[in-house]
Write an enzyme that holds these catalytic residues in place. Sequence first.
Site, PDB file in Angstrom:
ATOM      1  N   HIS A 461       0.730  -1.249  -0.024  1.00  0.00           N
ATOM      2  CA  HIS A 461       0.273  -0.423  -0.333  1.00  0.00           C
ATOM      3  C   HIS A 461       0.923   1.140  -0.134  1.00  0.00           C
ATOM      4  O   HIS A 461       0.572   2.092  -0.900  1.00  0.00           O
ATOM      5  CB  HIS A 461      -1.335   0.211   1.352  1.00  0.00           C
ATOM      6  CG  HIS A 461      -1.480   1.477   1.248  1.00  0.00           C
ATOM      7  ND1 HIS A 461      -3.179   1.029   1.001  1.00  0.00           N
ATOM      8  CD2 HIS A 461      -0.963   2.372   1.796  1.00  0.00           C
ATOM      9  CE1 HIS A 461      -3.566   2.951   1.253  1.00  0.00           C
ATOM     10  NE2 HIS A 461      -2.837   3.282   1.822  1.00  0.00           N
ATOM     11  N   GLU A 462       1.734   1.531   1.451  1.00  0.00           N
ATOM     12  CA  GLU A 462       2.452   1.977   1.019  1.00  0.00           C
ATOM     13  C   GLU A 462       3.242   2.353  -0.012  1.00  0.00           C
ATOM     14  O   GLU A 462       3.812   3.836  -0.520  1.00  0.00           O
ATOM     15  CB  GLU A 462       3.701   2.576   2.335  1.00  0.00           C
ATOM     16  CG  GLU A 462       2.995   2.580   3.435  1.00  0.00           C
ATOM     17  CD  GLU A 462       1.733   3.877   3.631  1.00  0.00           C
ATOM     18  OE1 GLU A 462       1.593   5.198   3.101  1.00  0.00           O
ATOM     19  OE2 GLU A 462       0.649   3.612   3.785  1.00  0.00           O
ATOM     20  N   HIS A 465       1.792   5.065  -2.969  1.00  0.00           N
ATOM     21  CA  HIS A 465       2.107   5.893  -2.352  1.00  0.00           C
ATOM     22  C   HIS A 465       3.092   6.878  -2.929  1.00  0.00           C
ATOM     23  O   HIS A 465       3.359   7.550  -3.607  1.00  0.00           O
ATOM     24  CB  HIS A 465       2.073   6.754  -1.059  1.00  0.00           C
ATOM     25  CG  HIS A 465       0.689   6.308  -0.170  1.00  0.00           C
ATOM     26  ND1 HIS A 465      -0.371   7.389  -1.614  1.00  0.00           N
ATOM     27  CD2 HIS A 465       0.152   6.155   0.963  1.00  0.00           C
ATOM     28  CE1 HIS A 465      -1.753   7.310  -0.388  1.00  0.00           C
ATOM     29  NE2 HIS A 465      -1.459   5.871   0.830  1.00  0.00           N
ATOM     30  N   HIS A 468       3.852   6.904  -7.023  1.00  0.00           N
ATOM     31  CA  HIS A 468       2.965   8.106  -7.337  1.00  0.00           C
ATOM     32  C   HIS A 468       4.183   9.143  -7.018  1.00  0.00           C
ATOM     33  O   HIS A 468       3.887  10.168  -8.142  1.00  0.00           O
ATOM     34  CB  HIS A 468       1.749   8.474  -6.626  1.00  0.00           C
ATOM     35  CG  HIS A 468       1.131   9.026  -6.787  1.00  0.00           C
ATOM     36  ND1 HIS A 468      -0.106   9.299  -6.110  1.00  0.00           N
ATOM     37  CD2 HIS A 468       0.682   9.729  -8.224  1.00  0.00           C
ATOM     38  CE1 HIS A 468      -1.351  10.270  -6.793  1.00  0.00           C
ATOM     39  NE2 HIS A 468      -1.199  10.862  -7.748  1.00  0.00           N
TER      40      HIS A 468
END
Length: 673
Positions: A461-462, A465, A468
């Site tokens: 998940h992290e 980010h 991104h």
Amino acid sequence: MIDALLEPSDLPHRLPRFADISIEDYGPAIEQGMAEQLAALAAITSSTEEPTFENTLVALERSGERLDRVLRVFFSLLSADSDDDLDELDAAYAPRLAAHHDALLLDDVLFARVNAVHEKREDLEGEDRYLVERYHRDFVLAGAALGPEQKARLRELNQEISGLEAAFGQAAQADSNDLAVVVDTVEELAGLTPGEISAAAAAAEGRGLAGKFLITLTLFTAHPYLSVLENRELRQRLFEAQLARGSRGNANDTRGIALDALRLRAEKAQLLGFDSYAGLVTADNTAGTPKAVRDMLERLAAPAARNARAEQTALEASAGSTVEAWDWPYYAEKVRVAEYDVDLAVLRPWFEADRVLRDGVFFAAGRLYGLTFEERPDLQGYHPEVRVFEVSRDGEPIGLFLLDLYTRDSKKGGAWMNSYVTANTLLGEPSAIVTNNLNVPKPAPGEPTLLTFDQVNTLFHEFGHALHGLLARATYPRFAATSVYRDFVEYPSQVNEMWMLWPEVLANYAVHHETGEPIPADVLGKLEASATFNEGFATSEYLAATLIDLAWHELGPADVPTSPEAVEEFEAATLAAAGLDNPAVRARYYTAYFKHIFGGYASAYYSYIWSEVLDADTVAWFKENGGLTRENGETYVRYVIGIGGTRDPLESYAEWRGRPAPIAPLLERRGLA
Ligand SMILES: [Zn+2]
């Protein structure tokens, strides 16, 4: 050396020179950064030239460069490696920085210039035009277009609201501490691990209750121990303590504070031309209006409630009795293990951290985006535990990825990503530097770090980010990296979670750390089979909290009740109207201890499921198009993570898919179709 904070570093990719920064440098560097920005703003506002995009908006974008560089390091360390001195500096500078920001957005002359450029925005295109539109909206939503009296009232409201929010947080915390559950005998704690029992004994001793045990409360209504405690009476006591927080009529009652904050927020929204505070918040998000949010929540509520009722029937059959709210997590766990035979705890030997990182997280990013990662032990992070990797795309270096995996006293709880440098052409920053922080307990010396199922998921998940932040390309710093709307920012990170269990990725990283054996073949099938188990409950408790948040913030100032007792009535009516009033399935949070909405997440708790609509639709797209391929990765970069905040993200999404994201894939994923 305050230059180590203010000046771009000469290290690769402008990695801050952490070794040259000392605690005494922050104050002077922040002061100087603010002074320089004020001088730059004064130069804009005192200009006698006609306002243009270049001399106003571009100048505004340049004005904060050095302050921003200081603050990125300061706020990153405040979360990742802090101490009392840094916390004190934060307390001292938080109001100064807030005032600095307000002064910018409430400057009449500056607003008049932005407004003049905004009126001629038809002459601009692309990212330039979007920059004008977004700045203009920032100013308007901050009250720049108001008259002097209204502006004065707005300042008062902002101050009162932040005072009430701080008071809410303190009272909720104090009541939560006060309500910790005292247990007399160890027998009552059956179900907890020896470590949890000794922690409870130590907590009791810390309060002068030696020989007893103390269970401290957690944020959620459903405390994690409810799934393991065998003693039903203790489960009920724990549950009722969680539920009582902030609403006992004592000095720590938060309900009056909450109602005052809601009333003032509604007044603030009306002052700014909105019917409600929810209108103000959603206007600056992709949702646009409270109605759009409500429509989505209501489409989910009925099937979620229906599934929860079916789940309840199954739990009651297994329990041989009725299942109350405090029994639900306990029996759900029993049924999950019995029906699906999945015990996540036994999977840890297959999740050795470094293999998960290199052969899982990095591997997937390589296949999708052509990224490679080279560890650079010669480059130093802000703490010896931080690992630095140079990231290349098709062989070209594009930035650095910093990983800070372990829990330590100086680190805040939870997991997050942030950026030290964001790629943007205006300020000549070609690279990005991103970091992921987790809170994995450090193993004993010489022992491997074996992650839990949830920690592996968090890492993916992290890292979503981080991708991104690494792959976004923007002209202006305002739109660089993950600078997107709040109800959009979780979407790319949610999508990246899909690769954790993708067969090709899982087979590549999930190898037993001692025997080298692959993860048992049937595990994936069991996980898939159990994917929608208890989702009726999970979706219902989330939606209930979200609707409480939304319903309060849809009220006008005159509609907010005054009596604390009205809080429970309002909640009950809200949940009954949505069909989410099953007493065995309570809201994840209730008003009196809903810290998110009396902090930064007011009227925005919907964001998680809002971005999951896009996430589920995107996961379906990857699956339909062959999954883990470079071509798919490139498309996803072009329309989603590569554009940062440079354009309307939902427009870009619709351009990609030929339509907006439908809700069906989310319903299906959660077993609600
Ligand atoms: Zn996230």
